[in-house]
Design a protein around this motif. Structure first.
Motif, PDB file in Angstrom:
ATOM      1  N   GLY A 151       0.802  -1.216   0.000  1.00 24.77           N
ATOM      2  CA  GLY A 151       0.000   0.000   0.000  1.00 24.77           C
ATOM      3  C   GLY A 151       0.830   1.258   0.000  1.00 24.77           C
ATOM      4  N   THR A 152       0.311   2.284  -0.630  1.00 20.14           N
ATOM      5  CA  THR A 152       0.886   3.625  -0.605  1.00 20.14           C
ATOM      6  C   THR A 152      -0.132   4.557  -0.001  1.00 20.14           C
ATOM      7  OG1 THR A 152       2.325   3.344  -2.511  1.00 20.14           O
ATOM      8  CG2 THR A 152       1.635   5.583  -2.005  1.00 20.14           C
ATOM      9  N   HIS A 153       0.309   5.313   1.001  1.00 15.69           N
ATOM     10  CA  HIS A 153      -0.589   6.274   1.622  1.00 15.69           C
ATOM     11  C   HIS A 153      -0.513   7.583   0.854  1.00 15.69           C
ATOM     12  CE1 HIS A 153      -1.906   8.512   5.532  1.00 15.69           C
ATOM     13  NE2 HIS A 153      -2.842   8.488   4.608  1.00 15.69           N
ATOM     14  N   LEU A 154      -1.591   7.939   0.199  1.00 15.59           N
ATOM     15  CA  LEU A 154      -1.661   9.188  -0.558  1.00 15.59           C
ATOM     16  C   LEU A 154      -2.253  10.274   0.323  1.00 15.59           C
ATOM     17  CD1 LEU A 154      -1.365  10.693  -3.276  1.00 15.59           C
ATOM     18  CD2 LEU A 154      -3.712   9.987  -3.798  1.00 15.59           C
ATOM     19  N   ILE A 155      -1.511  11.342   0.478  1.00 13.96           N
ATOM     20  CA  ILE A 155      -1.961  12.470   1.292  1.00 13.96           C
ATOM     21  C   ILE A 155      -2.155  13.663   0.373  1.00 13.96           C
ATOM     22  CG2 ILE A 155      -1.354  14.042   3.160  1.00 13.96           C
ATOM     23  CD1 ILE A 155       0.434  11.772   4.271  1.00 13.96           C
ATOM     24  N   ILE A 156      -3.334  14.237   0.409  1.00 11.50           N
ATOM     25  CA  ILE A 156      -3.647  15.404  -0.411  1.00 11.50           C
ATOM     26  C   ILE A 156      -3.565  16.640   0.476  1.00 11.50           C
ATOM     27  CG2 ILE A 156      -5.281  16.490  -1.988  1.00 11.50           C
ATOM     28  CD1 ILE A 156      -4.232  13.704  -2.851  1.00 11.50           C
ATOM     29  N   GLN A 157      -2.659  17.510   0.134  1.00 15.83           N
ATOM     30  CA  GLN A 157      -2.486  18.728   0.928  1.00 15.83           C
ATOM     31  C   GLN A 157      -3.263  19.887   0.307  1.00 15.83           C
ATOM     32  OE1 GLN A 157       1.673  19.437   1.558  1.00 15.83           O
ATOM     33  NE2 GLN A 157       1.870  17.686   2.929  1.00 15.83           N
ATOM     34  N   PRO A 158      -3.899  20.705   1.142  1.00 16.09           N
ATOM     35  CA  PRO A 158      -4.717  21.817   0.626  1.00 16.09           C
ATOM     36  C   PRO A 158      -3.861  22.928   0.027  1.00 16.09           C
ATOM     37  CG  PRO A 158      -4.643  21.864   3.017  1.00 16.09           C
ATOM     38  CD  PRO A 158      -3.940  20.603   2.606  1.00 16.09           C
TER      39      PRO A 158
END
Lengths: 115, 111
Positions: free
Chosen positions: A108-115
């Motif tokens: 798994g890859t944790h995708l983090i979307i930053q504002p």
């Protein structure tokens, strides 16, 4: 050994940017590949799949690319949104198996979307 | 949007006890699966079930595990004598064609 694995455990991108999540597999007999998204507290959610007779498949905002020569799979997410934040898994199974039968998952890859 | 449901969401049990995890697959699906995910590790295949029998199982699915479709809607996973290492999230999935659907999971904690 691990048949399917992901190169990056965490990927951080700006909202609105495109993201690419990569996956390597080692089983040459694999002919069916799936990308799943898992949000916190939920089960894996099907995003898109591809069979080995194709090298590209597009969905809504997502594209999966398959390079059988180097046994590499990628998931491209266009114009990322906050709701895209999740862990993304690639999974594979071998010829003749369908659905969710005997899938081998990557870490798994944790995708983090930053504002 | 169709969904697979699982009960309970959480289960705590003592080592050596039997547990039954329940799943309601999507109604017109014919293939059913159990997977597990130990904390921090990959999702692992346990078993697939079709036409009222096991069609495939992994090395993890030993004699302590069994599956059953007791009626037309439920699909269960039984662990006969739980061990500490059985602590994990257990996911049920179902499929007939198109996308496969996973349930939200049951978090099993064996003490």
């Amino acid at each position: 050994g691990e048949s399917v694995g992901l190169h990056l455990p965490t990927l951080s991108v700006q909202e609105g940017d495109n993201s690419i999540i990569n996956c390597a597999y080692s089983n040459s007999a694999s002919d069916y590949f799936i990308w799943y998204k898992q949000e916190s507290g939920k089960g894996p959610q099907f995003i898109i799949d591809i069979r080995s007779n194709m090298d590209k498949r597009q969905g809504q905002r997502v594209t999966v690319l398959l390079n059988k020569t180097v046994k590499h799979l990628s998931l491209q997410i266009a114009a990322t949104q906050p709701g895209d934040s999740a862990v993304y898994f690639c999974a594979e199974n071998i010829a003749g198996r369908g659905g969710a039968d005997g899938l081998t998952f990557g870490k798994g890859t944790h995708l983090i979307i930053q504002p | 949007e169709p969904e697979v449901t699982q009960t309970p969401s959480h289960q705590v049990t003592q080592m050596g006890q039997e547990v039954i995890l329940r799943c309601v697959p999507i109604s017109n699906h014919l293939y059913f699966y159990w997977y597990r995910q130990i904390l921090g590790q990959k999702v692992e295949f346990l078993v697939s079930f079709y036409n009222n029998e096991i069609s495939e199982k992994s090395e993890i699915f030993d004699d302590q595990f069994s599956v059953e479709r007791p009626d037309g809607s439920n699909f269960t996973l039984k662990i006969r004598s739980t061990k500490l290492e059985d602590s994990a999230m257990y996911f049920c999935a179902s499929w007939t064609s198109g996308p496969s659907y996973f349930g939200p999971g049951t978090r099993l904690l064996v003490l």
